[in-house]
Design a protein around this motif. Structure first.
Motif, PDB file in Angstrom:
ATOM      1  N   UNK A  90     106.978  33.087 -16.583  1.00 20.72           N
ATOM      2  CA  UNK A  90     106.591  33.559 -17.924  1.00 20.72           C
ATOM      3  C   UNK A  90     105.100  33.339 -18.145  1.00 20.72           C
ATOM      4  N   UNK A  91     104.612  32.181 -17.702  1.00 20.51           N
ATOM      5  CA  UNK A  91     103.181  31.888 -17.867  1.00 20.51           C
ATOM      6  C   UNK A  91     102.343  32.915 -17.098  1.00 20.51           C
ATOM      7  N   UNK A  92     102.850  33.355 -15.952  1.00 17.20           N
ATOM      8  CA  UNK A  92     102.105  34.317 -15.121  1.00 17.20           C
ATOM      9  C   UNK A  92     102.131  35.733 -15.706  1.00 17.20           C
ATOM     10  N   UNK A  93     103.046  35.995 -16.657  1.00 20.18           N
ATOM     11  CA  UNK A  93     103.029  37.324 -17.281  1.00 20.18           C
ATOM     12  C   UNK A  93     104.371  38.030 -17.367  1.00 20.18           C
ATOM     13  N   UNK A  94     105.462  37.402 -16.924  1.00 21.93           N
ATOM     14  CA  UNK A  94     106.787  38.030 -17.097  1.00 21.93           C
ATOM     15  C   UNK A  94     107.121  38.061 -18.587  1.00 21.93           C
ATOM     16  N   UNK A  95     107.778  39.148 -19.019  1.00 23.10           N
ATOM     17  CA  UNK A  95     108.151  39.283 -20.432  1.00 23.10           C
ATOM     18  C   UNK A  95     109.527  38.691 -20.714  1.00 23.10           C
ATOM     19  N   UNK A  96     110.404  38.806 -19.728  1.00 24.83           N
ATOM     20  CA  UNK A  96     111.830  38.504 -19.914  1.00 24.83           C
ATOM     21  C   UNK A  96     112.301  37.806 -18.642  1.00 24.83           C
ATOM     22  N   UNK A  97     113.267  36.911 -18.758  1.00 20.68           N
ATOM     23  CA  UNK A  97     113.893  36.322 -17.565  1.00 20.68           C
ATOM     24  C   UNK A  97     115.321  36.843 -17.455  1.00 20.68           C
ATOM     25  N   UNK A  98     115.665  37.343 -16.264  1.00 20.68           N
ATOM     26  CA  UNK A  98     117.069  37.648 -15.990  1.00 20.68           C
ATOM     27  C   UNK A  98     117.620  36.571 -15.055  1.00 20.68           C
ATOM     28  N   UNK A  99     118.694  35.933 -15.500  1.00 22.82           N
ATOM     29  CA  UNK A  99     119.367  34.932 -14.664  1.00 22.82           C
ATOM     30  C   UNK A  99     120.558  35.600 -14.003  1.00 22.82           C
ATOM     31  N   UNK A 100     120.630  35.488 -12.678  1.00 19.30           N
ATOM     32  CA  UNK A 100     121.722  36.115 -11.932  1.00 19.30           C
ATOM     33  C   UNK A 100     122.813  35.084 -11.667  1.00 19.30           C
ATOM     34  N   UNK A 101     123.948  35.231 -12.343  1.00 23.18           N
ATOM     35  CA  UNK A 101     125.112  34.412 -11.977  1.00 23.18           C
ATOM     36  C   UNK A 101     126.095  35.323 -11.242  1.00 23.18           C
ATOM     37  N   UNK A 102     125.638  35.791 -10.091  1.00 20.60           N
ATOM     38  CA  UNK A 102     126.349  36.829  -9.341  1.00 20.60           C
ATOM     39  C   UNK A 102     127.731  36.387  -8.870  1.00 20.60           C
ATOM     40  N   UNK A 103     127.931  35.073  -8.725  1.00 19.31           N
ATOM     41  CA  UNK A 103     129.206  34.580  -8.171  1.00 19.31           C
ATOM     42  C   UNK A 103     130.020  33.803  -9.189  1.00 19.31           C
ATOM     43  N   UNK A 104     129.657  33.904 -10.469  1.00 19.60           N
ATOM     44  CA  UNK A 104     130.425  33.216 -11.518  1.00 19.60           C
ATOM     45  C   UNK A 104     131.877  33.677 -11.515  1.00 19.60           C
ATOM     46  N   UNK A 105     132.101  34.932 -11.079  1.00 21.89           N
ATOM     47  CA  UNK A 105     133.437  35.508 -11.151  1.00 21.89           C
ATOM     48  C   UNK A 105     134.441  34.897 -10.191  1.00 21.89           C
ATOM     49  N   UNK A 106     133.995  34.013  -9.284  1.00 23.91           N
ATOM     50  CA  UNK A 106     134.979  33.402  -8.388  1.00 23.91           C
ATOM     51  C   UNK A 106     135.713  32.243  -9.072  1.00 23.91           C
TER      52      UNK A 106
END
Ligand code: CP3
Length: 341
Positions: A196-212
């Motif tokens: 974010x400090x470097x310039x990202x506007x939004x963070x997407x967190x990937x919980x790709x394996x939460x479904x297990x």
């Protein structure tokens, strides 16, 4: 300046629907394959100029409303001391097998090992300025794995499949596992704040394996660290949580402060909108449907849009763009959404 992505995430009403694609840079694009054949995947990630160039490839070609920095969820594992290769999925040397390995991991992080990601973000942010259009400024996503999903790749899996090795480790060593997720959460917080400090506007967190996990197990062993991480991040920027095969977790996950949820195609957007009435939803076309004939794709897009919640929706796929996806269909998807008035 107007930014469709940020406007939707801050609840500002608008007619236009922002659109971007997960894995919008990648093997379906000849210009990506060309650079990858010269430098290898990690060579691309670790070189800020090249990572910038690749992040910009789909922006120049398709003009979506958001960019996502070219990196991988597993890169920050190097700050924990893990060596990662890609073949093409992540392969971890000295994966976790014993609780003692977790006790030995660091507990504070400065993320200097992955400074190349932050440098690439600053460069992309600069380059995006030249691509502002009547739809406004192009938003920039930083991203990371949610703690459970990072743990899935760092814990040795054999002889199991579908990350059952992580569930088994958690069952045998509950205290060490809790300690592990807490360390991953601290690392991920620092890593995302630097993005974010470097310039990202939004963070997407990937919980790709939460479904297990069942909802009960997710709540018992993974939820607290996800919730804490989201709370810490959402205090400074919008956060979208991607969950895969996890509609059974939505009621629980809606107890977090996430600004939005990115969904796969197994749940209808209208159903998700009922379960989560007060957040932005993102998704959720099955990426395989980009292989249909153009008219059939148009119908699939129309079905998705009919189910999407008005005024709190970002169009995307339910997972990343697949290899060999026809580029005209990627353009057709983006243009169809951008034609909505
Ligand atoms: O979305 C984007 O365009 C940004 C870049 C990005 C990559 N990985 C590049 C990548 C993002 C956001 C990711 C996230 C990621 N990485 C996830 C979460 C999303 C998901 O898929 O659920 C996961 C689970 C990973 C781990 C990972 N990295 C896997 C499973 C693979 C192999 C998958 C495959 O396509 O074969 C990777 C490698 C990877 N990460 C590639 C890319 C472009 C393919 C590398 C190549 O060209 O060989």
């Amino acid at each position: 300046m107007k930014c469709l992505l940020l406007d939707i995430l801050s609840g500002k009403p608008q007619r236009e629907i922002p659109v971007w694609l997960m894995r919008q840079a990648g093997r379906y694009m000849p210009e990506y394959r060309e650079l990858k054949s010269q430098h290898g995947f990690l060579g691309l990630c670790r070189n800020p100029q090249l990572a910038t160039e690749i992040t910009m490839q789909p922006i120049k070609r398709f003009r979506p409303d958001a960019a996502i920095i070219f990196a991988d969820i597993m890169l920050p594992a190097s700050c924990l001391g893990f060596d990662i290769e890609f073949a093409p999925g992540p392969v971890v040397a000295k994966a976790v097998r014993e609780p003692a390995q977790i006790a030995d991991l660091p507990d504070t992080f400065d993320c200097k090992e992955v400074a190349y990601v932050f440098e690439a973000i600053s460069q992309v942010r600069e380059e995006l300025q030249a691509h502002t259009s009547e739809r406004g400024r192009i938003g920039l996503f930083g991203f990371a794995a949610a703690p459970w999903t990072m743990a899935c790749y760092l814990i040795a899996q054999e002889p199991y499949k579908h990350f059952a090795g992580t569930s088994v480790f958690a069952a045998k060593h509950p205290l060490a596992f809790a300690d592990f997720l807490a360390k991953i959460r601290k690392l991920t917080l620092t890593y995302c704040l630097e993005q974010l400090r470097a310039g990202a506007d939004v963070i997407q967190l990937f919980d790709s394996w939460s479904g297990v996990l069942s909802a009960h197990e997710y709540e018992r062993i993974a939820f607290a660290e996800t919730q804490k991480l989201i709370a810490e991040l959402a205090a400074v920027a919008p956060v979208i949580l991607y969950v895969n095969g996890s509609s059974h977790l939505l009621p629980l996950l809606s107890q977090t402060n996430a600004t939005g949820f990115s969904l796969d195609w197994r749940i209808e957007l209208s159903r998700a909108a009922e379960l989560v009435p007060d957040r932005v939803l993102q998704g959720n076309l099955d990426p395989a449907l980009l292989f249909q004939k153009p008219e059939a794709l148009d119908e699939s897009i129309a079905t998705m849009l009919n189910q999407a919640p008005q005024g709190r929706y970002i169009a995307n796929l339910g997972h990343g763009v697949l290899q060999q996806t026809p580029m005209e269909q990627v353009q057709r998807f983006i243009s169809a959404i951008q034609a909505v008035q």
